[in-house]
Design a protein around this motif. Structure first.
Motif, PDB file in Angstrom:
ATOM      1  N   GLY A 106       9.139  -5.673   2.291  1.00  0.00           N
ATOM      2  CA  GLY A 106       9.461  -6.939   2.944  1.00  0.00           C
ATOM      3  C   GLY A 106       9.477  -6.864   4.453  1.00  0.00           C
ATOM      4  O   GLY A 106       9.794  -7.835   5.112  1.00  0.00           O
ATOM      5  N   ARG A 107       9.103  -5.728   5.042  1.00  0.00           N
ATOM      6  CA  ARG A 107       9.252  -5.587   6.492  1.00  0.00           C
ATOM      7  C   ARG A 107       8.313  -6.517   7.265  1.00  0.00           C
ATOM      8  O   ARG A 107       8.695  -7.056   8.283  1.00  0.00           O
ATOM      9  CB  ARG A 107       9.073  -4.136   6.923  1.00  0.00           C
ATOM     10  N   ALA A 108       7.087  -6.721   6.800  1.00  0.00           N
ATOM     11  CA  ALA A 108       6.179  -7.620   7.512  1.00  0.00           C
ATOM     12  C   ALA A 108       6.624  -9.069   7.352  1.00  0.00           C
ATOM     13  O   ALA A 108       6.555  -9.854   8.289  1.00  0.00           O
ATOM     14  CB  ALA A 108       4.751  -7.449   7.011  1.00  0.00           C
ATOM     15  N   ARG A 109       7.096  -9.436   6.173  1.00  0.00           N
ATOM     16  CA  ARG A 109       7.568 -10.798   5.938  1.00  0.00           C
ATOM     17  C   ARG A 109       8.765 -11.086   6.842  1.00  0.00           C
ATOM     18  O   ARG A 109       8.898 -12.151   7.395  1.00  0.00           O
ATOM     19  CB  ARG A 109       7.939 -10.963   4.463  1.00  0.00           C
ATOM     20  N   ALA A 110       9.636 -10.102   7.010  1.00  0.00           N
ATOM     21  CA  ALA A 110      10.813 -10.282   7.856  1.00  0.00           C
ATOM     22  C   ALA A 110      10.417 -10.527   9.311  1.00  0.00           C
ATOM     23  O   ALA A 110      11.102 -11.224  10.032  1.00  0.00           O
ATOM     24  CB  ALA A 110      11.720  -9.059   7.747  1.00  0.00           C
ATOM     25  N   ARG A 111       9.299  -9.949   9.748  1.00  0.00           N
ATOM     26  CA  ARG A 111       8.840 -10.147  11.129  1.00  0.00           C
ATOM     27  C   ARG A 111       7.999 -11.412  11.255  1.00  0.00           C
ATOM     28  O   ARG A 111       7.451 -11.684  12.306  1.00  0.00           O
ATOM     29  CB  ARG A 111       8.027  -8.942  11.581  1.00  0.00           C
ATOM     30  N   GLY A 112       7.834 -12.161  10.160  1.00  0.00           N
ATOM     31  CA  GLY A 112       7.066 -13.400  10.208  1.00  0.00           C
ATOM     32  C   GLY A 112       5.570 -13.200  10.129  1.00  0.00           C
ATOM     33  O   GLY A 112       4.820 -14.101  10.451  1.00  0.00           O
TER      34      GLY A 112
ATOM     35  N   GLN B  31       1.938 -12.658   8.222  1.00  0.00           N
ATOM     36  CA  GLN B  31       1.316 -13.041   6.957  1.00  0.00           C
ATOM     37  C   GLN B  31       1.080 -11.794   6.122  1.00  0.00           C
ATOM     38  O   GLN B  31       0.715 -10.748   6.649  1.00  0.00           O
ATOM     39  CB  GLN B  31      -0.009 -13.747   7.239  1.00  0.00           C
ATOM     40  N   GLN B  32       1.297 -11.909   4.828  1.00  0.00           N
ATOM     41  CA  GLN B  32       1.093 -10.782   3.924  1.00  0.00           C
ATOM     42  C   GLN B  32       0.222 -11.191   2.754  1.00  0.00           C
ATOM     43  O   GLN B  32       0.194 -12.351   2.364  1.00  0.00           O
ATOM     44  CB  GLN B  32       2.419 -10.276   3.375  1.00  0.00           C
ATOM     45  N   TRP B  33      -0.452 -10.223   2.196  1.00  0.00           N
ATOM     46  CA  TRP B  33      -1.240 -10.412   0.994  1.00  0.00           C
ATOM     47  C   TRP B  33      -0.646  -9.516  -0.077  1.00  0.00           C
ATOM     48  O   TRP B  33      -0.231  -8.394   0.201  1.00  0.00           O
ATOM     49  CB  TRP B  33      -2.702 -10.047   1.238  1.00  0.00           C
ATOM     50  N   THR B  34      -0.623 -10.002  -1.297  1.00  0.00           N
ATOM     51  CA  THR B  34      -0.052  -9.218  -2.389  1.00  0.00           C
ATOM     52  C   THR B  34      -1.113  -8.446  -3.154  1.00  0.00           C
ATOM     53  O   THR B  34      -0.802  -7.479  -3.832  1.00  0.00           O
ATOM     54  CB  THR B  34       0.698 -10.130  -3.381  1.00  0.00           C
ATOM     55  N   ASP B  35      -2.370  -8.867  -3.017  1.00  0.00           N
ATOM     56  CA  ASP B  35      -3.446  -8.233  -3.779  1.00  0.00           C
ATOM     57  C   ASP B  35      -4.541  -7.747  -2.827  1.00  0.00           C
ATOM     58  O   ASP B  35      -5.046  -8.525  -2.012  1.00  0.00           O
ATOM     59  CB  ASP B  35      -4.010  -9.251  -4.780  1.00  0.00           C
ATOM     60  N   TRP B  36      -4.888  -6.459  -2.919  1.00  0.00           N
ATOM     61  CA  TRP B  36      -5.890  -5.876  -2.029  1.00  0.00           C
ATOM     62  C   TRP B  36      -7.239  -6.553  -2.188  1.00  0.00           C
ATOM     63  O   TRP B  36      -7.912  -6.871  -1.209  1.00  0.00           O
ATOM     64  CB  TRP B  36      -5.988  -4.369  -2.259  1.00  0.00           C
ATOM     65  N   LYS B  37      -7.653  -6.818  -3.416  1.00  0.00           N
ATOM     66  CA  LYS B  37      -8.968  -7.441  -3.644  1.00  0.00           C
ATOM     67  C   LYS B  37      -9.011  -8.856  -3.077  1.00  0.00           C
ATOM     68  O   LYS B  37     -10.024  -9.272  -2.515  1.00  0.00           O
ATOM     69  CB  LYS B  37      -9.319  -7.427  -5.121  1.00  0.00           C
ATOM     70  N   ALA B  38      -7.915  -9.588  -3.209  1.00  0.00           N
ATOM     71  CA  ALA B  38      -7.858 -10.938  -2.639  1.00  0.00           C
ATOM     72  C   ALA B  38      -7.973 -10.870  -1.119  1.00  0.00           C
ATOM     73  O   ALA B  38      -8.673 -11.681  -0.504  1.00  0.00           O
ATOM     74  CB  ALA B  38      -6.560 -11.631  -3.049  1.00  0.00           C
ATOM     75  N   PHE B  39      -7.298  -9.895  -0.513  1.00  0.00           N
ATOM     76  CA  PHE B  39      -7.410  -9.736   0.942  1.00  0.00           C
ATOM     77  C   PHE B  39      -8.845  -9.395   1.332  1.00  0.00           C
ATOM     78  O   PHE B  39      -9.381  -9.961   2.290  1.00  0.00           O
ATOM     79  CB  PHE B  39      -6.459  -8.655   1.467  1.00  0.00           C
ATOM     80  N   CYS B  40      -9.466  -8.479   0.602  1.00  0.00           N
ATOM     81  CA  CYS B  40     -10.852  -8.085   0.906  1.00  0.00           C
ATOM     82  C   CYS B  40     -11.782  -9.293   0.855  1.00  0.00           C
ATOM     83  O   CYS B  40     -12.616  -9.478   1.748  1.00  0.00           O
ATOM     84  CB  CYS B  40     -11.336  -7.021  -0.079  1.00  0.00           C
ATOM     85  N   ASN B  41     -11.643 -10.115  -0.170  1.00  0.00           N
ATOM     86  CA  ASN B  41     -12.495 -11.301  -0.302  1.00  0.00           C
ATOM     87  C   ASN B  41     -12.262 -12.291   0.829  1.00  0.00           C
ATOM     88  O   ASN B  41     -13.212 -12.825   1.410  1.00  0.00           O
ATOM     89  CB  ASN B  41     -12.273 -11.969  -1.660  1.00  0.00           C
ATOM     90  N   GLU B  42     -11.008 -12.529   1.158  1.00  0.00           N
ATOM     91  CA  GLU B  42     -10.687 -13.463   2.241  1.00  0.00           C
ATOM     92  C   GLU B  42     -11.178 -12.926   3.584  1.00  0.00           C
ATOM     93  O   GLU B  42     -11.760 -13.653   4.390  1.00  0.00           O
ATOM     94  CB  GLU B  42      -9.186 -13.723   2.284  1.00  0.00           C
ATOM     95  N   ALA B  43     -10.965 -11.641   3.838  1.00  0.00           N
ATOM     96  CA  ALA B  43     -11.414 -11.033   5.100  1.00  0.00           C
ATOM     97  C   ALA B  43     -12.930 -11.080   5.202  1.00  0.00           C
ATOM     98  O   ALA B  43     -13.479 -11.364   6.280  1.00  0.00           O
ATOM     99  CB  ALA B  43     -10.913  -9.595   5.194  1.00  0.00           C
ATOM    100  N   HIS B  44     -13.614 -10.806   4.102  1.00  0.00           N
ATOM    101  CA  HIS B  44     -15.083 -10.843   4.092  1.00  0.00           C
ATOM    102  C   HIS B  44     -15.585 -12.232   4.479  1.00  0.00           C
ATOM    103  O   HIS B  44     -16.479 -12.374   5.323  1.00  0.00           O
ATOM    104  CB  HIS B  44     -15.601 -10.447   2.709  1.00  0.00           C
ATOM    105  N   LYS B  45     -14.995 -13.279   3.905  1.00  0.00           N
ATOM    106  CA  LYS B  45     -15.394 -14.658   4.230  1.00  0.00           C
ATOM    107  C   LYS B  45     -15.132 -14.969   5.691  1.00  0.00           C
ATOM    108  O   LYS B  45     -15.973 -15.567   6.371  1.00  0.00           O
ATOM    109  CB  LYS B  45     -14.635 -15.646   3.348  1.00  0.00           C
TER     110      LYS B  45
END
Length: 164
Positions: free
Chosen positions: A62-68, A70-84
């Protein structure tokens, strides 16, 4: 690096901004380790392989969420979003053509950092953190095995070392 160039242009001395350069030198990623870190990040985003580091933008804790941040919970979802998002700003992760010149900008750390500014702040921070954390991992690994190369150093008359 840019302060060093500015000092050279304004005063004719590459060490003229030396005090300022020394204070920000640890944050300079524009070297061979930075290029390797960028290449590794692109490879991880392209292949969706599990990274060798725990990225701060992934929701492992929760450390990144506490600092405000954005976080991703799924690596593959992050990869797809970053690629786009990277495609939108003209950075391509891969190509089947080994001679495809459109990838030159994608492999350049300067182009990556400049185009990163066109993304939403959450994705900006995540991608920069990804490169910075991979950079720290690569430098740490090379220091551990004794192959780290800090680059050129200048030694003044008193024998003090300064990064060039």
């Amino acid at each position: 690096r840019r302060l060093r160039i500015l000092g050279a242009m304004m005063r004719g001395d590459r060490n003229s901004a030396h005090g300022a350069v020394q204070s920000i030198a640890p944050f300079d990623i524009q070297n061979r380790y930075g290029k390797r870190a960028l290449g590794r990040l692109f490879e991880l985003l392209r292949t969706h392989n599990k990274p060798e580091v725990n990225f701060s933008f992934m929701a492992i804790s929760g450390r990144a969420r506490a600092r405000g941040k954005q976080q991703w919970t799924d690596w593959k979802a992050f990869c797809n979003e970053a690629h786009k998002e990277l495609e939108k700003v003209g950075l391509r992760l891969d190509s089947d053509d080994a001679f495809d010149e459109s990838l030159d900008a994608s492999k350049s750390l300067n182009a990556f950092l400049n185009r990163l500014l066109m993304l939403q702040p959450g994705m900006q921070n995540a991608l920069f953190d990804g490169v910075a954390e991979l950079y720290a991992h690569l430098v740490g690994a090379d220091r551990a095995d004794g192959s780290f190369d800090a680059g050129l150093e200048s030694i003044d008359r008193q024998g003090r070392r300064r990064a060039s």
